[in-house]
Motif scaffolding. Structure first.
Motif, mmCIF file in Angstrom:
data_model
loop_
_atom_site.group_PDB
_atom_site.id
_atom_site.type_symbol
_atom_site.label_atom_id
_atom_site.label_comp_id
_atom_site.label_asym_id
_atom_site.label_seq_id
_atom_site.Cartn_x
_atom_site.Cartn_y
_atom_site.Cartn_z
ATOM 1 N N ALA A 220 0.806 -1.219 0.000
ATOM 2 C CA ALA A 220 0.000 0.000 0.000
ATOM 3 C C ALA A 220 0.841 1.272 0.000
ATOM 4 O O ALA A 220 0.324 2.360 -0.297
ATOM 5 C CB ALA A 220 -0.937 0.000 1.209
ATOM 6 N N GLN A 221 2.135 1.161 0.318
ATOM 7 C CA GLN A 221 2.999 2.334 0.351
ATOM 8 C C GLN A 221 3.307 2.875 -1.031
ATOM 9 O O GLN A 221 3.694 4.034 -1.185
ATOM 10 C CB GLN A 221 4.321 2.007 1.056
ATOM 11 N N PHE A 222 3.132 2.038 -2.049
ATOM 12 C CA PHE A 222 3.475 2.447 -3.405
ATOM 13 C C PHE A 222 2.245 3.056 -4.083
ATOM 14 O O PHE A 222 1.130 2.588 -3.909
ATOM 15 C CB PHE A 222 4.008 1.250 -4.189
ATOM 16 N N GLY A 223 2.466 4.106 -4.863
ATOM 17 C CA GLY A 223 1.372 4.855 -5.459
ATOM 18 C C GLY A 223 0.503 4.037 -6.407
ATOM 19 O O GLY A 223 0.906 2.990 -6.920
ATOM 20 N N SER A 224 -0.699 4.547 -6.649
ATOM 21 C CA SER A 224 -1.663 3.849 -7.508
ATOM 22 C C SER A 224 -1.210 3.811 -8.959
ATOM 23 O O SER A 224 -1.683 2.971 -9.738
ATOM 24 C CB SER A 224 -3.034 4.524 -7.406
ATOM 25 N N SER A 225 -0.310 4.714 -9.333
ATOM 26 C CA SER A 225 0.161 4.738 -10.714
ATOM 27 C C SER A 225 1.271 3.732 -10.975
ATOM 28 O O SER A 225 1.668 3.511 -12.118
ATOM 29 C CB SER A 225 0.660 6.147 -11.074
ATOM 30 N N VAL A 226 1.788 3.131 -9.898
ATOM 31 C CA VAL A 226 2.879 2.161 -10.018
ATOM 32 C C VAL A 226 2.309 0.766 -10.274
ATOM 33 O O VAL A 226 1.353 0.354 -9.607
ATOM 34 C CB VAL A 226 3.727 2.150 -8.729
ATOM 35 N N ARG A 227 2.889 0.061 -11.245
ATOM 36 C CA ARG A 227 2.491 -1.339 -11.439
ATOM 37 C C ARG A 227 3.054 -2.132 -10.261
ATOM 38 O O ARG A 227 4.268 -2.187 -10.074
ATOM 39 C CB ARG A 227 3.033 -1.887 -12.762
ATOM 40 N N LYS A 228 2.181 -2.719 -9.487
ATOM 41 C CA LYS A 228 2.621 -3.407 -8.279
ATOM 42 C C LYS A 228 1.804 -4.671 -8.067
ATOM 43 O O LYS A 228 0.664 -4.781 -8.499
ATOM 44 C CB LYS A 228 2.491 -2.483 -7.064
ATOM 45 N N GLN A 229 2.414 -5.610 -7.353
ATOM 46 C CA GLN A 229 1.752 -6.893 -7.096
ATOM 47 C C GLN A 229 2.314 -7.509 -5.823
ATOM 48 O O GLN A 229 3.498 -7.326 -5.502
ATOM 49 C CB GLN A 229 1.959 -7.849 -8.275
ATOM 50 N N MET A 230 1.466 -8.214 -5.116
ATOM 51 C CA MET A 230 1.891 -8.974 -3.946
ATOM 52 C C MET A 230 1.649 -10.448 -4.222
ATOM 53 O O MET A 230 0.571 -10.822 -4.684
ATOM 54 C CB MET A 230 1.099 -8.544 -2.703
ATOM 55 N N VAL A 231 2.646 -11.269 -3.951
ATOM 56 C CA VAL A 231 2.524 -12.712 -4.175
ATOM 57 C C VAL A 231 2.928 -13.442 -2.905
ATOM 58 O O VAL A 231 3.981 -13.160 -2.314
ATOM 59 C CB VAL A 231 3.414 -13.182 -5.345
ATOM 60 N N SER A 232 2.091 -14.391 -2.481
ATOM 61 C CA SER A 232 2.395 -15.236 -1.326
ATOM 62 C C SER A 232 2.756 -16.628 -1.822
ATOM 63 O O SER A 232 1.982 -17.255 -2.542
ATOM 64 C CB SER A 232 1.191 -15.317 -0.386
ATOM 65 N N VAL A 233 3.933 -17.095 -1.444
ATOM 66 C CA VAL A 233 4.423 -18.407 -1.853
ATOM 67 C C VAL A 233 4.003 -19.443 -0.811
ATOM 68 O O VAL A 233 4.024 -19.168 0.391
ATOM 69 C CB VAL A 233 5.959 -18.393 -1.991
ATOM 70 N N GLU A 234 3.625 -20.621 -1.266
ATOM 71 C CA GLU A 234 3.295 -21.719 -0.370
ATOM 72 C C GLU A 234 4.120 -22.938 -0.748
ATOM 73 O O GLU A 234 4.694 -23.006 -1.829
ATOM 74 C CB GLU A 234 1.799 -22.061 -0.457
ATOM 75 N N GLY A 235 4.144 -23.931 0.139
ATOM 76 C CA GLY A 235 4.840 -25.172 -0.157
ATOM 77 C C GLY A 235 6.290 -25.152 0.275
ATOM 78 O O GLY A 235 6.738 -24.261 0.991
ATOM 79 N N GLY A 236 7.026 -26.168 -0.160
ATOM 80 C CA GLY A 236 8.415 -26.299 0.248
ATOM 81 C C GLY A 236 8.522 -26.985 1.592
ATOM 82 O O GLY A 236 7.608 -27.688 2.035
ATOM 83 N N THR A 237 9.624 -26.772 2.271
ATOM 84 C CA THR A 237 9.861 -27.391 3.571
ATOM 85 C C THR A 237 8.974 -26.763 4.635
ATOM 86 O O THR A 237 8.953 -25.539 4.795
ATOM 87 C CB THR A 237 11.339 -27.235 3.970
ATOM 88 N N ALA A 238 8.238 -27.575 5.360
ATOM 89 C CA ALA A 238 7.312 -27.072 6.378
ATOM 90 C C ALA A 238 8.084 -26.521 7.573
ATOM 91 O O ALA A 238 9.090 -27.095 7.986
ATOM 92 C CB ALA A 238 6.375 -28.184 6.831
#
Length: 274
Positions: A220-238
């Motif tokens: 949310a800190q980055f402006g609305s005009s900026v192309r931005k994305q949040m990705v959550s990774v799952e899996g791998g070693t528990a």
């Protein structure tokens, strides 16, 4: 945003010699200091797409040798995964701490200073001399402070075409003997970043410094005009046990252990998007 052709080629410049892990490039920096990085191209037969500046976490000291090999921080996500970026067509620049920050604490409180941003800008500008194509900066863990510093300050050829904040340092240590451990990415002028931003983290990251629940606030800190994305990774070693400082090590969900290829693929997909 700077738009460059997606063709990329290596220019033969003085001082570049083939080495086991790539090429050790050393640049003049502030007041007689130097900053070095290990430069490595994409494998033969792989279509080159651009270059990535990789900023490891911890104390930032890779201890690069004359062959461009990292003798420290070998467990760091970006150090371990540099070859995956090259296989995807991105030349890699693994950046070491500058010559005046090779002591016990390494980069310590230097990560959020203007001088550090200038040092990293020298690396980006040097890469633009050597290659044709977009130059992205990717930081992981404490390296995200460095990445955000560069992206929020640099202009012209020193500015990256985009930034990736991986397992971002969003929670500092309060009341510690070393005051610099209070630093987080929120200390930087994030609203000044105008290039594309990817915020990525693991849902099971138990590092006290990079709580995944803080990722939406960071985005949310980055402006609305900026192309931005949040990705959550799952899996791998528990993971096991409660959140703790030891969970900040690279070979854990904090460093996407067991999910390196999928995580790099996600980052590359974002970098290639328009």
């Amino acid at each position: 945003m700077r738009r460059l052709p997606w063709f990329i080629g290596l220019l033969a410049l003085p001082g570049m010699a083939a080495a086991a892990c790539g090429t050790l490039v050393t640049l003049a920096a502030r007041g007689g200091t130097e900053v070095s990085y290990a430069f490595a191209p994409a494998p033969d037969g792989v279509a080159a797409r651009g270059a990535v500046v990789l900023l490891a976490g911890g104390d930032g000291r890779l201890k690069l040798d004359a062959q461009g090999c990292a003798k420290a921080l070998g467990g760091n996500f970006l150090v371990r995964s540099a070859g995956l970026f090259r296989e995807a067509g991105y030349l890699t620049a693994l950046v070491d701490a500058p010559s005046d920050h090779q002591g016990v604490d390494g980069l310590a409180g230097f990560r959020n200073t203007e001088a550090h941003g200038i040092d990293l800008g020298h690396v980006v500008a040097d890469l633009r001399r050597r290659v044709k194509g977009p130059v992205w900066v990717i930081g992981t863990s404490r390296g995200t402070i460095s990445a955000a510093n560069l992206a929020s300050r640099a202009t012209g050829d020193a500015a990256p075409d985009g930034v990736v904040l991986s397992s971002a340092l969003m929670q500092g240590t309060s009341g510690g003997q070393k005051t610099w451990t209070q630093q987080t990415v929120f200390d930087l002028a994030l609203t000044a970043i105008k290039v594309p931003v990817l915020v990525i983290g693991h849902v099971h990251d138990q590092c006290l410094r990079s709580p995944p629940g803080e990722m939406p606030r960071l985005l949310a800190q980055f402006g609305s005009s900026v192309r931005k994305q949040m990705v959550s990774v799952e899996g791998g070693t528990a993971p096991s046990g409660p959140a703790n400082p030891g969970a900040c090590e690279g070979r854990s969900p904090h460093g996407y252990v067991g999910q390196e290829a999928a995580t790099v693929e996600t980052i590359v997909k974002f970098m290639q998007s328009n």
